[in-house]
Every structure is written in structure tokens, then in C-alpha cells.
Scaffold this motif. Structure first.
Motif, PDB file in Angstrom:
ATOM      1  N   ASP A 162       0.072  23.001  26.346  1.00 43.63           N
ATOM      2  CA  ASP A 162      -0.188  22.478  24.888  1.00 43.63           C
ATOM      3  C   ASP A 162       1.464  22.991  24.119  1.00 43.63           C
ATOM      4  O   ASP A 162       1.967  23.824  24.769  1.00 43.63           O
ATOM      5  CB  ASP A 162      -1.027  23.633  24.219  1.00 43.63           C
ATOM      6  CG  ASP A 162      -1.776  23.752  24.848  1.00 43.63           C
ATOM      7  OD1 ASP A 162      -2.724  24.622  23.873  1.00 43.63           O
ATOM      8  OD2 ASP A 162      -2.589  22.714  25.206  1.00 43.63           O
ATOM      9  N   MET A 163       2.066  22.036  23.852  1.00 41.15           N
ATOM     10  CA  MET A 163       2.583  21.677  23.096  1.00 41.15           C
ATOM     11  C   MET A 163       2.699  21.936  21.961  1.00 41.15           C
ATOM     12  O   MET A 163       2.153  20.942  21.362  1.00 41.15           O
ATOM     13  CB  MET A 163       3.819  20.202  23.995  1.00 41.15           C
ATOM     14  CG  MET A 163       4.177  20.067  25.255  1.00 41.15           C
ATOM     15  SD  MET A 163       4.644  20.988  26.205  1.00 41.15           S
ATOM     16  CE  MET A 163       6.383  20.919  25.689  1.00 41.15           C
ATOM     17  N   GLY A 164       3.865  22.582  21.130  1.00 38.18           N
ATOM     18  CA  GLY A 164       3.486  22.726  19.615  1.00 38.18           C
ATOM     19  C   GLY A 164       4.382  22.576  18.949  1.00 38.18           C
ATOM     20  O   GLY A 164       5.761  22.864  19.079  1.00 38.18           O
ATOM     21  N   TRP A 165       3.991  22.339  17.273  1.00 42.99           N
ATOM     22  CA  TRP A 165       5.680  22.134  16.697  1.00 42.99           C
ATOM     23  C   TRP A 165       4.779  23.368  15.123  1.00 42.99           C
ATOM     24  O   TRP A 165       3.696  23.843  15.069  1.00 42.99           O
ATOM     25  CB  TRP A 165       5.945  21.075  15.740  1.00 42.99           C
ATOM     26  CG  TRP A 165       6.189  19.966  16.487  1.00 42.99           C
ATOM     27  CD1 TRP A 165       5.488  19.465  17.198  1.00 42.99           C
ATOM     28  CD2 TRP A 165       7.558  19.612  16.198  1.00 42.99           C
ATOM     29  NE1 TRP A 165       6.643  18.532  17.479  1.00 42.99           N
ATOM     30  CE2 TRP A 165       8.115  18.787  17.682  1.00 42.99           C
ATOM     31  CE3 TRP A 165       8.623  20.639  16.211  1.00 42.99           C
ATOM     32  CZ2 TRP A 165       9.045  18.348  17.245  1.00 42.99           C
ATOM     33  CZ3 TRP A 165      10.708  20.140  16.675  1.00 42.99           C
ATOM     34  CH2 TRP A 165      10.367  19.155  17.298  1.00 42.99           C
ATOM     35  N   PHE A 166       5.882  24.163  14.843  1.00 40.24           N
ATOM     36  CA  PHE A 166       5.862  25.198  13.747  1.00 40.24           C
ATOM     37  C   PHE A 166       6.645  25.261  12.853  1.00 40.24           C
ATOM     38  O   PHE A 166       7.753  24.605  13.471  1.00 40.24           O
ATOM     39  CB  PHE A 166       5.460  26.758  14.241  1.00 40.24           C
ATOM     40  CG  PHE A 166       4.383  27.072  15.310  1.00 40.24           C
ATOM     41  CD1 PHE A 166       4.427  26.583  16.611  1.00 40.24           C
ATOM     42  CD2 PHE A 166       3.490  27.979  14.709  1.00 40.24           C
ATOM     43  CE1 PHE A 166       2.968  27.053  17.313  1.00 40.24           C
ATOM     44  CE2 PHE A 166       2.486  28.041  15.732  1.00 40.24           C
ATOM     45  CZ  PHE A 166       2.188  27.858  17.279  1.00 40.24           C
ATOM     46  N   ARG A 167       6.305  26.072  11.533  1.00 45.09           N
ATOM     47  CA  ARG A 167       7.687  25.768  11.260  1.00 45.09           C
ATOM     48  C   ARG A 167       7.780  27.114  10.068  1.00 45.09           C
ATOM     49  O   ARG A 167       6.796  27.491   9.838  1.00 45.09           O
ATOM     50  CB  ARG A 167       8.408  25.043   9.785  1.00 45.09           C
ATOM     51  CG  ARG A 167       6.819  24.735   8.997  1.00 45.09           C
ATOM     52  CD  ARG A 167       6.327  23.438   7.966  1.00 45.09           C
ATOM     53  NE  ARG A 167       4.938  23.462   7.083  1.00 45.09           N
ATOM     54  CZ  ARG A 167       4.629  23.044   6.334  1.00 45.09           C
ATOM     55  NH1 ARG A 167       5.166  21.124   6.120  1.00 45.09           N
ATOM     56  NH2 ARG A 167       3.750  22.326   5.806  1.00 45.09           N
ATOM     57  N   GLN A 168       9.029  27.680   9.873  1.00 49.99           N
ATOM     58  CA  GLN A 168       9.111  28.644   8.287  1.00 49.99           C
ATOM     59  C   GLN A 168      10.063  28.337   7.856  1.00 49.99           C
ATOM     60  O   GLN A 168      11.492  28.408   8.156  1.00 49.99           O
ATOM     61  CB  GLN A 168       9.802  29.363   9.849  1.00 49.99           C
ATOM     62  CG  GLN A 168       9.515  31.136   9.127  1.00 49.99           C
ATOM     63  CD  GLN A 168      10.331  32.201  10.119  1.00 49.99           C
ATOM     64  OE1 GLN A 168      10.738  31.962  10.964  1.00 49.99           O
ATOM     65  NE2 GLN A 168       9.765  33.432   9.196  1.00 49.99           N
ATOM     66  N   CYS A 178       2.850  26.152  25.813  1.00 49.14           N
ATOM     67  CA  CYS A 178       2.087  27.203  26.572  1.00 49.14           C
ATOM     68  C   CYS A 178       1.946  26.817  27.884  1.00 49.14           C
ATOM     69  O   CYS A 178       1.230  25.643  27.158  1.00 49.14           O
ATOM     70  CB  CYS A 178       1.472  28.204  25.494  1.00 49.14           C
ATOM     71  SG  CYS A 178       0.831  27.815  24.925  1.00 49.14           S
ATOM     72  N   SER A 179       0.853  27.723  28.511  1.00 49.77           N
ATOM     73  CA  SER A 179       0.170  26.802  29.387  1.00 49.77           C
ATOM     74  C   SER A 179      -1.346  27.082  28.278  1.00 49.77           C
ATOM     75  O   SER A 179      -1.511  28.230  27.962  1.00 49.77           O
ATOM     76  CB  SER A 179      -0.048  27.457  30.849  1.00 49.77           C
ATOM     77  OG  SER A 179      -1.410  27.618  31.499  1.00 49.77           O
ATOM     78  N   GLY A 180      -2.024  25.729  28.061  1.00 49.35           N
ATOM     79  CA  GLY A 180      -2.447  25.597  27.533  1.00 49.35           C
ATOM     80  C   GLY A 180      -4.319  26.303  28.100  1.00 49.35           C
ATOM     81  O   GLY A 180      -4.512  26.351  29.473  1.00 49.35           O
ATOM     82  N   SER A 181      -5.033  26.741  27.294  1.00 47.52           N
ATOM     83  CA  SER A 181      -6.806  26.720  27.032  1.00 47.52           C
ATOM     84  C   SER A 181      -7.406  26.106  27.589  1.00 47.52           C
ATOM     85  O   SER A 181      -7.443  24.918  27.198  1.00 47.52           O
ATOM     86  CB  SER A 181      -6.913  27.716  26.602  1.00 47.52           C
ATOM     87  OG  SER A 181      -8.583  28.241  26.371  1.00 47.52           O
ATOM     88  N   TYR A 182      -8.655  26.359  28.905  1.00 46.06           N
ATOM     89  CA  TYR A 182      -9.440  25.362  29.074  1.00 46.06           C
ATOM     90  C   TYR A 182     -10.425  25.094  27.874  1.00 46.06           C
ATOM     91  O   TYR A 182     -10.499  23.906  27.699  1.00 46.06           O
ATOM     92  CB  TYR A 182     -10.144  25.877  29.940  1.00 46.06           C
ATOM     93  CG  TYR A 182     -11.364  25.115  30.177  1.00 46.06           C
ATOM     94  CD1 TYR A 182     -13.139  25.018  30.226  1.00 46.06           C
ATOM     95  CD2 TYR A 182     -11.311  24.078  31.450  1.00 46.06           C
ATOM     96  CE1 TYR A 182     -13.687  23.909  30.637  1.00 46.06           C
ATOM     97  CE2 TYR A 182     -12.008  23.054  32.260  1.00 46.06           C
ATOM     98  CZ  TYR A 182     -13.749  23.328  31.821  1.00 46.06           C
ATOM     99  OH  TYR A 182     -14.393  22.129  31.897  1.00 46.06           O
ATOM    100  N   ASP A 215       0.437  32.603  21.152  1.00 43.31           N
ATOM    101  CA  ASP A 215      -0.293  31.746  22.108  1.00 43.31           C
ATOM    102  C   ASP A 215       1.068  31.124  23.027  1.00 43.31           C
ATOM    103  O   ASP A 215       1.009  30.918  23.792  1.00 43.31           O
ATOM    104  CB  ASP A 215      -1.084  30.333  22.057  1.00 43.31           C
ATOM    105  CG  ASP A 215      -2.164  31.387  21.202  1.00 43.31           C
ATOM    106  OD1 ASP A 215      -2.649  30.016  20.162  1.00 43.31           O
ATOM    107  OD2 ASP A 215      -2.877  31.976  20.878  1.00 43.31           O
ATOM    108  N   PHE A 216       1.795  31.485  22.394  1.00 44.08           N
ATOM    109  CA  PHE A 216       3.430  30.034  23.054  1.00 44.08           C
ATOM    110  C   PHE A 216       4.022  31.591  23.479  1.00 44.08           C
ATOM    111  O   PHE A 216       4.966  31.912  22.469  1.00 44.08           O
ATOM    112  CB  PHE A 216       3.882  29.090  21.896  1.00 44.08           C
ATOM    113  CG  PHE A 216       2.858  28.702  21.679  1.00 44.08           C
ATOM    114  CD1 PHE A 216       1.648  28.170  20.233  1.00 44.08           C
ATOM    115  CD2 PHE A 216       3.215  26.792  21.822  1.00 44.08           C
ATOM    116  CE1 PHE A 216       0.797  27.391  19.814  1.00 44.08           C
ATOM    117  CE2 PHE A 216       2.252  26.096  21.784  1.00 44.08           C
ATOM    118  CZ  PHE A 216       1.493  25.847  21.043  1.00 44.08           C
TER     119      PHE A 216
END
Length: 125
Positions: free
Chosen positions: A32-38, A98-102, A111-112
Motif C-alpha cells: 500500500d502506497m499512501g499520501w498523508f499531509r500535516q 507498508c505491506s498491504g493487508s489482505y 499502518d505505515f
């Protein structure tokens, strides 16, 4: 895993930017490749996520319909296309992996395990 985010900048409200996250260090199949913001004074928040190779996506309600997350396998890069930007989108944007959950896509910061350095996005009114 190394992640390098880029593409931030200053844009007027209603404008667009495309962020890039170059990934290296392993194969990312089923990651899983994510984008977050702060934003200043606020907690880091989820923006969008994509399951590598499968291309399942999930978005925060605040960006749904305006932002699009995508991947380019040949370049090992994940993108965040941001349209109709608003001043409240102003933040430092981070990519994460992170490694994705099934069962479900990852959407929590906890998670990341791998994070890029962040890129500043400023939207002026």
C-alpha cells in the motif's frame, strides 16, 4: 524502502499540482502506497492510498473527487494529482509505504512503516 517525495509548490486556489513519490529498495507488489499531509499545529492526516499492482484506491472525504492517486510500475513512482486546490489543502505532504493487508487498504499513520521526507504544498486564496 526509500521514498522520495517531490512536486510541491505554491499555487492559487482552484489550481492544480502533481506530487510524485519515487520508491526504491524492494519490489512493491501488494504494498500500500499512501499520501498523508500535516498542516501547522495539526496532526498528520490520511489523504489517499493505492494498492500497488492491483490499483485499488481509497480517499479521504475531504479530497474525494479532487485528488487522484496513481502508480507507474515502470518508474516505481506513485503520483497524487491534486485539482481544484483549496487554501485548506495547504500542508506538508508525505508519501508512505507498508505491506498491504489482505482485507482492507491501509489508511492510518500507524499502518505505515516507511515514510518520505515531505514536500510543501501552499494554496493561496
Amino acid at each position: 524502502v526509500q521514498l522520495q517525495a517531490s512536486g510541491g509548490g505554491l499555487v492559487q486556489a482552484g489550481g492544480s499540482l502533481r506530487l510524485s513519490c519515487a520508491a526504491s529498495g524492494r519490489t512493491f507488489s501488494s504494498y500500500d502506497m499512501g499520501w498523508f499531509r500535516q498542516a501547522p499545529g495539526k496532526e498528520r492526516e490520511f489523504v489517499a492510498v493505492i494498492r500497488w499492482g492491483v490499483r485499488r484506491t481509497y480517499y479521504a472525504d475531504s479530497v474525494k473527487g479532487r485528488f487522484t492517486i496513481s502508480e507507474d510500475n515502470a518508474k516505481n513512482t506513485v503520483y497524487l494529482q491534486m485539482n481544484s486546490l483549496k487554501p485548506e489543502d495547504t500542508a506538508v505532504y508525505y508519501c508512505a509505504a507498508c505491506s498491504g493487508s489482505y482485507y482492507t487498504l491501509s489508511a492510518k499513520t500507524s499502518d505505515f512503516g516507511s515514510w518520505g521526507q515531505g514536500t510543501q504544498v501552499t494554496v493561496s486564496s
